[in-house]
Design a protein around this motif. Sequence first.
Motif, short mmCIF file in Angstrom:
data_model
loop_
_atom_site.label_atom_id
_atom_site.label_comp_id
_atom_site.label_asym_id
_atom_site.label_seq_id
_atom_site.Cartn_x
_atom_site.Cartn_y
_atom_site.Cartn_z
N UNK A 242 0.87 -1.19 0.00
CA UNK A 242 0.00 0.00 0.00
C UNK A 242 0.90 1.23 0.00
N UNK A 243 0.69 2.12 -0.97
CA UNK A 243 1.59 3.23 -1.18
C UNK A 243 1.26 4.43 -0.30
N UNK A 244 2.31 5.08 0.16
CA UNK A 244 2.15 6.32 0.91
C UNK A 244 1.60 7.44 0.04
N UNK A 245 1.65 7.26 -1.27
CA UNK A 245 1.17 8.27 -2.21
C UNK A 245 -0.33 8.15 -2.47
N UNK A 246 -0.95 7.11 -1.92
CA UNK A 246 -2.38 6.89 -2.16
C UNK A 246 -3.22 7.80 -1.27
#
Length: 336
Positions: A242-246
Amino acid sequence: MALVCEASIPVSSGFIQTRNSHFLLNGSPFLFNGFNSYWVMHVAVEPSERYKVTNVFREASAAGLMVGRTWAFSDGGYQALQTSPGVYDERVFQRVLTRINRVSGVAYKDDPTIMAWELMNEPRCQVDYSGKTVNGWVQEMAPFVKSIDNKHLLGIRMEGFYGDSVQDRRQYNPGYEVGTDFITTNLVKEIDFATIHAYPDAWLPGQNNDAQMAFTQRWLTSHWTDSMIILKKPLIFAEFGKSKKSPGYSISARDSFLNTIYTNIYNLARQGGTIGGGLVWQIMAEGMESYYDGYEIVLSQNPSSTSVIAQQSNKMTALEHSLTSPQGKLNSRPHY
């Protein structure tokens, strides 16, 4: 090529093998929790940076992560596997497979601490959505690799997208295709196990967390079923994160995502084997900000995520032990 290494298994152990849809080590079930660190080769060539590789493997081992996966290729530049778009140097394949480990003195092709080779990372061919072009490439390259090294397992490192072979399976794709066919290509006889990836935040942008998780559970279950019934080969959930950019990202949201994935892997492994484990994307050392892609986890800096990962490691180890008889062979419980 990609290299999948056993991080904590003694050199004296035998090679990982498969029987039907199970991974085996010395005749006993082999289950694992693992990680991706694609960057190892790039960092290891710099003497001043090699300690980061050591730190990651030390921290991963402490969290019970038994299998680490890295890349053993480069695109362009010195000794590149892909010298230009679509042009490959077969000698690089041979150099990787036959390279002598400077520490142990053992050739990679003879080294039991290597679990498996993978032909490519996320092959795609978006000018042929049927999957036939990628399938033809695998049919050519898989026997070539096996002709050099027939001791190690071989996979492809596909993401799991469905193609032409089973039309109704296309409904499980995330709204688009990438020119691969999970079923046909993994049926190539020299391929020993199947892989899937899942990045629902990137594949289903704009959909809420519940929809993304529902997709991921369907994705995993459909591929588990196909691996068990059609392929009759083990399955690895080879990349997820799970991306921190999401939008809406938080560490607790990431921990919840990882826990849900891990629970699904564990439950399917407990039901009837087939899935050997998962490899989270991705573990990094401190001081590697230039490599960050949004999915990075630095175990020493993320105690809650480390705890979720370690709990899964313990559960998979306990399940592995429960599947083994006192004689060290598969027990009599039914397996699919």
